[in-house]
Motif scaffolding. Structure first.
Motif: not given
Length: 680
Positions: A112-117, A210-213
């Motif tokens: 997702d936007p802003g996520e870290s993995q 993915p689309i982040y809602r």
């Protein structure tokens, strides 16, 4: 015929021939056998087949030269031996080589936007020299970042490796804060500070975004009341609506639209009308902060009971209805006084000076409490009106919330008034005297001659008391369709002099259109002989007002009809030209003769009384009266003398006859008064 061969291969470095970790491999049309010794499927006459011999140099292999051979033998039952052999030398030189691998699939991560993995990968020093490798990462989209970490989580940018060794590493990937949906390519590269390096120096993977809602709904508290920190909307049930500003924000990474719904816990009667929004779906909002404002409408419906309520506004994602956000709006309804006074439309015209009529007007208690209303009238000049069914002439009974009461107004119009007259009915709450409402009606009074007209008529001359005088008046329809008409007469003071009436067949009728748009109305006049004789002047002028009132549309027409009475003069046959009034002269002559005769009789009576005064001195008053009665009962009474001159005094005396003798005519002897004996 078909021939079957066996393919075999080897290399002089026996360690490379380890079947557990084989470095050699044969690939033929036989998919089930790939080791050093493979039977090739049969080959037809003049046919060919491909055989691949694969040699993998082990990582870190020293510098060396090895012999590599491949040969083919007869695999048929004939077993005729070797048929062909190929040999080559393999020279291993010193070199820097590296291989990057990862156990992840090609689409390695979903972020997702802003996520870290973490993306795990392995680096192999496949060269035969020790080396330090530089590690870096690149992304196909801006604002993405990656940091290489060792197994302990330490960030590194380079790694020293012995020849033939490997290391497990991770790439810590941080997505863009406002990453758009789609795929992002990532490249992990191994290089040397100086010099070339061969091998699999680049590892490529894909990250799926993915689309982040995410969305939010906010309320403006500008119209809210604050009771020790409790925020709420305060209102009254009087249809003075409140509009609460609300804002919807799309915090996701894609364009989105949202459905808006409103619910409340008002009583069932008011739930549908108690709260609503004008638009039930938002426009398409831009990603990352696209906003849309709308209003929550609180109509404060009439009759909504006093109390505390909640209105809930919910936004639902159109593409994913499982995602919703809601705002709760507290609403407090206070005790409310409200009144509505009906405004009625009068569909008829009114005749000034006509008898009083009445109309009813509905007074509705639109408040949420029982209430009484003080009623008053605002009347135009020339209109008279009053309430007929109010308490003390001005108060309605107690009216429950939502109920109504019909007040009756009796009204009339003064003679001579015309035009559109507006009557205003005012209702004021007894619970809250600042709550006032008005209604009423507008009345068409008098003639407007718009849809109905009476054509002008001539003056009526009345000089005959023996026969009726007839006047015919034309009434015309000027409306686009047929209308019913009623005729009436405003007599004024004319009924003191003569009678007028409309023929019964003309008092009410229907006027059509075209050839049927006119009607002749007959009016008849009657006058008495005495009226025409006793006029004070030769002529007497008056008028009546003829009214035509439409029963279909609000209109009336009038016509002022002029009436002239002419005096009747009776003349004698002897001298019709002299104008001498013999009847009046004869009356005066008879009057004079009677006066003279009366004086003579009185003198004679007085003389007779004086001569016999002593004889009758003892008579009582009663006896004297009886004597007079019996003596003079045959004498004719004197005529009644008029108190004034005759109605017509002759302007000149008639010719006089020869004067009679001055002596009085002989008188009849007077009877002696009988002797009356005194009472014993």
């Amino acid at each position: 015929k078909n021939v079957q061969f066996r393919a075999e291969t080897n290399i002089t470095n026996a360690s490379w021939m380890d079947p557990i970790v084989p470095q050699l491999r044969l690939d033929t049309t036989n998919p089930n056998d790939n080791d050093f010794n493979v039977v090739i499927p049969p080959i037809g006459p003049f046919e060919t087949t491909e055989v691949w011999a694969n040699l993998s140099i082990p990582p870190g292999a020293d510098v060396q030269i090895q012999d590599w051979e491949i040969w083919f033998t007869d695999a048929s039952s004939a077993n005729t031996g070797e048929k062909a052999r190929v040999a080559t030398k393999v020279s291993i030189n010193s070199q820097y080589s590296v291989r990057l691998t990862s156990t992840t699939s090609q689409i390695a991560l979903t972020m997702d936007p802003g996520e870290s993995q973490l993306l795990p990968f392995t680096i192999f020093n496949t060269g035969n020299l020790d080396s330090t490798f530089q590690l870096s990462s690149t992304f196909s989209e801006d604002l993405w970042s990656g940091t290489v970490q060792d197994e302990l989580g330490n960030a590194i940018t380079s790694l020293f490796m012995l020849k033939g060794t490997s290391a497990n590493l991770n790439l810590l990937i941080s997505a863009e804060q406002q990453a758009s949906p789609g795929q992002v390519n990532i490249n992990i590269r191994a290089s040397r500070t100086s010099g070339d390096v061969v091998g699999d120096t680049l590892l490529t993977r894909i990250i799926d975004v993915p689309i982040y809602r995410d969305f939010d709904l906010e309320t403006s508290y500008t119209l809210f009341s604050d009771d020790n920190g409790r925020l709420f909307v305060e209102g009254f049930a009087n249809e003075e609506s409140k509009s609460i500003l609300m804002s919807l924000y799309n915090n996701g990474n894609d364009e989105e639209s949202y459905n808006i719904s409103v619910t409340n816990n008002f009583p069932i009667k008011y739930r549908e009308s108690g709260s609503y929004v004008d638009t039930l779906q938002s426009p398409l909002l831009d990603e990352w902060g696209g906003s849309w404002t709308f209003f929550l409408n609180l109509p404060m419906p009439i009759g909504l009971p006093e109390g505390f309520y909640e209105v809930i506004v919910t936004a639902t994602n159109v593409d994913d209805p499982s995602l919703t956000v809601s705002e709760v709006i507290p609403v407090e309804i206070r005790q409310t006084a409200s009144v509505h006074v009906e405004t009625d439309i009068s569909d008829q015209s009114y005749i000034p000076g006509d008898i009083a009529q009445s109309m009813t007007f509905e007074v509705t208690n639109n408040g949420n409490i029982p209430d009484t209303f003080n009623m008053s009238l605002n009347l135009p000049q020339g209109m008279n009106a009053q309430f007929t069914n109010l308490v003390n002439g001005q108060l309605t009974p107690v009216i429950d919330s939502g109920a109504s009461y019909n007040v009756t107004v009796e009204f009339s119009f003064d003679s001579g008034v015309s035009g559109n007259l507006q009557m205003v009915i005012i209702g004021k709450s007894e619970f809250d005297n600042t709550v006032v409402a008005s209604g009423g009606s507008t009345y068409s009074v008098g003639s407007s001659n718009q849809w109905l007209k009476i054509l002008p008529s001539q003056q009526v001359i009345i000089d005959d008391f023996e026969n009726e005088v007839v006047l015919e008046v034309t009434v015309r329809n000027q409306y686009s369709s047929a209308q019913s008409v009623s005729m009436d007469i405003d007599y004024g003071n004319s009924s003191s002099w003569y009678q007028s009436r409309i023929d019964s067949s003309d008092r009410q009728f229907v006027l059509g259109t075209g050839d049927d748009s006119v009607r002749v109305v007959t009016i008849r006049f009657e006058v008495t002989e005495d009226t025409l004789k006793n006029l004070d002047s030769p002529t007497f002028d008056s008028e009546i007002i003829l009214w035509a009132r439409s029963d279909t549309v609000s209109d009336a027409a009038q016509s002022n009809i002029q009436i002239q009475l002419r005096k009747i003069i009776i003349e004698t046959n002897d001298d019709t030209s002299s104008g001498f009034d013999f009847a009046g002269a004869a009356t005066w002559l008879a009057f004079i003769v009677v006066i003279v005769g009366g004086i003579v009789v009185t003198i004679r009576i007085l003389r007779s009384v004086e001569e016999e005064e002593d004889e009758y001195a003892n008579w009582g008053q009663e006896g004297y009266q009886d004597s007079l009665t019996s003596t003079y009962q045959s004498v004719i009474s004197a005529p009644t003398v008029p108190s004034g001159p005759p109605a017509t005094v002759p302007t000149s005396m008639p010719p006089q006859a020869q004067e009679p003798p001055t002596s009085m005519p002989p008188q009849a002897p007077v009877k002696p008064v009988p002797e009356i004996a005194p009472e014993q």
